[in-house]
Design a protein around this motif. Structure first.
Motif, short mmCIF file in Angstrom:
data_model
loop_
_atom_site.label_atom_id
_atom_site.label_comp_id
_atom_site.label_asym_id
_atom_site.label_seq_id
_atom_site.Cartn_x
_atom_site.Cartn_y
_atom_site.Cartn_z
N ALA A 1 2.91 -11.89 -4.85
CA ALA A 1 4.38 -11.72 -4.38
C ALA A 1 4.78 -10.79 -3.36
CB ALA A 1 5.55 -12.18 -4.70
N LEU A 2 4.38 -9.44 -4.38
CA LEU A 2 4.55 -8.27 -3.43
C LEU A 2 3.38 -8.46 -2.27
CD1 LEU A 2 5.43 -6.18 -6.24
CD2 LEU A 2 6.53 -7.44 -4.47
N VAL A 3 1.71 -8.38 -2.96
CA VAL A 3 0.83 -8.49 -1.98
C VAL A 3 0.96 -9.21 -0.29
CG1 VAL A 3 -1.37 -8.60 -1.69
CG2 VAL A 3 -0.44 -7.92 -4.06
N CYS A 4 1.51 -10.43 -0.70
CA CYS A 4 2.01 -11.39 0.51
C CYS A 4 3.05 -10.33 1.31
CB CYS A 4 2.73 -12.78 0.23
SG CYS A 4 1.44 -13.66 -0.89
N GLU A 5 4.23 -9.74 0.88
CA GLU A 5 5.35 -9.26 1.53
C GLU A 5 4.79 -8.70 2.42
OE1 GLU A 5 9.15 -7.48 -0.86
OE2 GLU A 5 8.85 -10.17 -0.81
N ARG A 6 3.86 -7.24 1.69
CA ARG A 6 3.69 -6.85 2.58
C ARG A 6 1.81 -5.38 2.79
NH1 ARG A 6 5.43 -3.12 -3.44
NH2 ARG A 6 7.85 -3.87 -2.84
N HIS A 7 1.77 -6.81 3.35
CA HIS A 7 -0.17 -6.98 4.02
C HIS A 7 -0.10 -6.90 5.03
CE1 HIS A 7 -0.03 -11.40 4.38
NE2 HIS A 7 -1.10 -11.24 5.12
N THR A 8 1.10 -7.65 6.05
CA THR A 8 1.36 -7.54 7.47
C THR A 8 0.74 -6.29 8.28
OG1 THR A 8 2.66 -9.51 6.97
CG2 THR A 8 2.54 -8.55 9.53
N GLY A 9 0.16 -6.11 9.06
CA GLY A 9 0.18 -4.74 9.81
C GLY A 9 -0.49 -4.10 8.62
N ALA A 10 -0.30 -2.67 8.78
CA ALA A 10 -0.70 -1.75 7.84
C ALA A 10 0.68 -1.97 6.75
CB ALA A 10 -1.69 -0.80 8.36
N GLY A 11 1.48 -2.80 6.95
CA GLY A 11 2.46 -2.65 5.91
C GLY A 11 3.71 -2.55 7.48
N ILE A 12 4.79 -3.07 6.92
CA ILE A 12 6.09 -3.00 8.24
C ILE A 12 7.37 -1.99 7.76
CG2 ILE A 12 7.03 -4.18 10.24
CD1 ILE A 12 5.14 -5.97 9.57
N THR A 13 7.64 -1.11 8.53
CA THR A 13 8.35 0.14 8.00
C THR A 13 9.79 -1.39 8.38
OG1 THR A 13 8.65 0.65 10.06
CG2 THR A 13 7.08 2.25 8.41
N MET A 14 10.83 -1.07 7.41
CA MET A 14 12.68 -1.54 8.42
C MET A 14 12.76 -1.04 9.42
SD MET A 14 15.95 -0.88 6.18
CE MET A 14 16.17 0.60 6.33
N GLN A 15 12.35 0.34 10.07
CA GLN A 15 12.74 0.81 11.79
C GLN A 15 12.03 -0.22 12.18
OE1 GLN A 15 15.31 2.89 12.05
NE2 GLN A 15 15.35 2.39 13.71
N PHE B 1 -4.29 3.17 7.87
CA PHE B 1 -5.24 3.00 8.51
C PHE B 1 -6.45 3.27 8.01
CE2 PHE B 1 -8.62 0.95 9.84
CZ PHE B 1 -9.73 0.42 9.96
N ASP B 2 -6.17 4.54 8.32
CA ASP B 2 -6.96 6.02 8.79
C ASP B 2 -7.01 6.38 7.49
OD1 ASP B 2 -7.18 5.53 11.74
OD2 ASP B 2 -5.89 6.85 11.93
N ARG B 3 -5.59 6.94 7.24
CA ARG B 3 -6.29 7.42 5.43
C ARG B 3 -6.56 6.59 5.28
NH1 ARG B 3 -2.75 6.55 1.31
NH2 ARG B 3 -0.94 5.83 2.57
N CYS C 1 -8.85 4.48 5.50
CA CYS C 1 -11.04 4.80 5.54
C CYS C 1 -11.30 5.87 4.78
CB CYS C 1 -10.36 4.77 7.47
SG CYS C 1 -10.70 3.32 8.09
N ARG C 2 -10.39 7.03 5.31
CA ARG C 2 -10.83 8.45 4.63
C ARG C 2 -11.24 7.68 3.05
NH1 ARG C 2 -7.54 10.14 7.49
NH2 ARG C 2 -6.09 10.86 6.79
N GLU C 3 -10.31 6.86 2.14
CA GLU C 3 -9.82 6.73 1.00
C GLU C 3 -10.67 5.57 0.16
OE1 GLU C 3 -5.66 6.35 -0.46
OE2 GLU C 3 -5.28 8.15 0.11
N PHE C 4 -11.33 4.19 1.00
CA PHE C 4 -11.80 3.26 0.91
C PHE C 4 -13.19 3.17 1.41
CE2 PHE C 4 -7.61 1.66 0.47
CZ PHE C 4 -6.97 2.40 -1.28
N LEU C 5 -13.21 3.78 2.24
CA LEU C 5 -14.54 4.32 2.90
C LEU C 5 -15.93 4.61 2.49
CD1 LEU C 5 -13.71 2.96 6.18
CD2 LEU C 5 -14.90 1.05 4.20
#
Length: 178
Positions: A96-110, A170-172, A174-178
């Motif tokens: 469930a956490l994946v569902c709510e945290r995957h939009t965009g690159a995550g969304i901050t409360m602000q 996202f840029d981070r 890219c450096r970590e996962f690609l």
């Protein structure tokens, strides 16, 4: 757990919406597993990656997104929260956490507050490495051009509407996962 059995419970009919969900989710799952295979040093839980990637968009059926054959009542931005509710009810709180945290690159409360988004006012940022990998993999596949993997630049461009902090994450990745 069999992700397909949960999908079938909520998408009982074989229709375009279900086909889009499964095709998109399979592409995301395959990319997440590819990242895990390319980075054994991360010790990612591949079973969880696959299951959670297959289920990350389960909430789309309850949204109003006619372009992907979803005719629910909620705005599309709510699909993560709606999917999280489903998976918590099914007994899968980590998924469930994946569902709510995957939009965009995550969304901050602000960002939620600043854009008056109709979702709970709290940070919804991927925290675990698995959450981050699924969120990252998801950025490379749309639901309208199925199976066409986006370039890094096109994936990055799709995040512009979510603010600079999402681009930085996202840029981070890219450096970590690609």
């Amino acid at each position: 757990m069999d992700a397909l059995s949960i999908i079938n419970k909520y998408y009982s009919e074989n229709n375009d919406c279900k086909d889009i969900l499964i095709t998109h989710s399979k592409s995301v799952a395959d990319k997440a597993i590819q990242i895990a295979n390319n980075h054994p040093e991360l010790n990612l839980d591949k079973d969880f990656l696959y299951e959670a990637a297959m289920l990350h968009d389960i909430g789309i059926i309850f949204t109003n997104a006619s372009g992907i054959y979803c005719f629910g009542e909620s705005p599309y931005i709510c699909h993560g929260i709606l999917g999280a509710e489903i998976l918590r009810k099914e007994g899968y709180p980590k998924h469930a956490l994946v569902c709510e945290r995957h939009t965009g690159a995550g969304i901050t409360m602000q960002n939620i507050i600043d854009n008056n988004l109709p979702i709970p006012h709290r940070d919804m940022l991927p925290l675990s490495l698995e959450e981050q990998v699924i969120c990252f993999a998801d950025k490379f596949f749309s639901k309208t051009k199925l199976q066409n993997e986006k370039t890094v630049e096109k994936a990055r461009k799709s995040l512009l509407k979510f603010g600079d902090d999402g681009i930085e994450r996202f840029d981070r990745w890219c450096r970590e996962f690609l």
